[in-house]
Scaffold this motif. Structure first.
Motif, PDB file in Angstrom:
ATOM      1  N   GLY A   5      -1.737 -15.856  -4.047  1.00 53.04           N
ATOM      2  CA  GLY A   5      -2.947 -15.536  -3.297  1.00 53.04           C
ATOM      3  C   GLY A   5      -2.638 -15.063  -1.883  1.00 53.04           C
ATOM      4  N   VAL A   6      -1.694 -15.729  -1.244  1.00 54.06           N
ATOM      5  CA  VAL A   6      -1.286 -15.340   0.114  1.00 54.06           C
ATOM      6  C   VAL A   6      -0.644 -13.956   0.089  1.00 54.06           C
ATOM      7  N   LEU A  11      -0.739  -7.922   0.841  1.00 51.95           N
ATOM      8  CA  LEU A  11      -0.648  -6.573   0.278  1.00 51.95           C
ATOM      9  C   LEU A  11      -1.830  -5.709   0.683  1.00 51.95           C
ATOM     10  N   SER A  12      -2.960  -6.331   0.958  1.00 53.25           N
ATOM     11  CA  SER A  12      -4.156  -5.563   1.309  1.00 53.25           C
ATOM     12  C   SER A  12      -4.198  -5.174   2.788  1.00 53.25           C
ATOM     13  N   TRP A  18       3.795  -6.470   6.645  1.00 53.45           N
ATOM     14  CA  TRP A  18       3.149  -7.494   5.825  1.00 53.45           C
ATOM     15  C   TRP A  18       3.247  -7.136   4.344  1.00 53.45           C
ATOM     16  N   GLN A  19       3.054  -5.855   4.044  1.00 53.14           N
ATOM     17  CA  GLN A  19       3.144  -5.419   2.655  1.00 53.14           C
ATOM     18  C   GLN A  19       4.558  -5.618   2.112  1.00 53.14           C
ATOM     19  N   LYS A  41       2.524  -0.678  -5.720  1.00 54.66           N
ATOM     20  CA  LYS A  41       3.258  -0.362  -4.490  1.00 54.66           C
ATOM     21  C   LYS A  41       4.444   0.561  -4.756  1.00 54.66           C
ATOM     22  N   LEU A  42       4.828   0.727  -6.030  1.00 53.03           N
ATOM     23  CA  LEU A  42       5.892   1.668  -6.371  1.00 53.03           C
ATOM     24  C   LEU A  42       5.463   3.112  -6.091  1.00 53.03           C
ATOM     25  N   LYS A  43       4.157   3.322  -5.942  1.00 50.08           N
ATOM     26  CA  LYS A  43       3.626   4.655  -5.644  1.00 50.08           C
ATOM     27  C   LYS A  43       2.947   4.687  -4.280  1.00 50.08           C
TER      28      LYS A  43
END
Length: 65
Positions: A5-6, A11-12, A18-19, A41-43
């Motif tokens: 969740g964290v 990621l957002s 942070w990402q 995130k690979l793209k």
């Protein structure tokens, strides 16, 4: 479950650091849910985030072997 969740929250966020941190953390979790969060995130448009996701993906694949 709490960690995912964290990481999902991180990621957002728009900041790349942070990402990237979230991607690295998710790779260490190593679950199917974590992999599903890393996959988009690979793209990523951000090359640093994309590279972190690629490295995380490879590390998850290597730990499966």
């Amino acid at each position: 479950a709490e960690a995912i969740g964290v990481y999902k929250n991180a990621l957002s966020l728009s900041e790349e650091h942070w990402q990237c941190a979230a991607v690295i953390g998710l790779a260490k979790v190593g679950t199917a849910e974590a992999a599903a969060l890393i996959l988009p995130k690979l793209k990523s448009d951000n090359p640093k985030v994309r590279a972190a996701a690629q490295n995380a993906w490879k590390s998850m694949a290597a730990s499966e072997a």
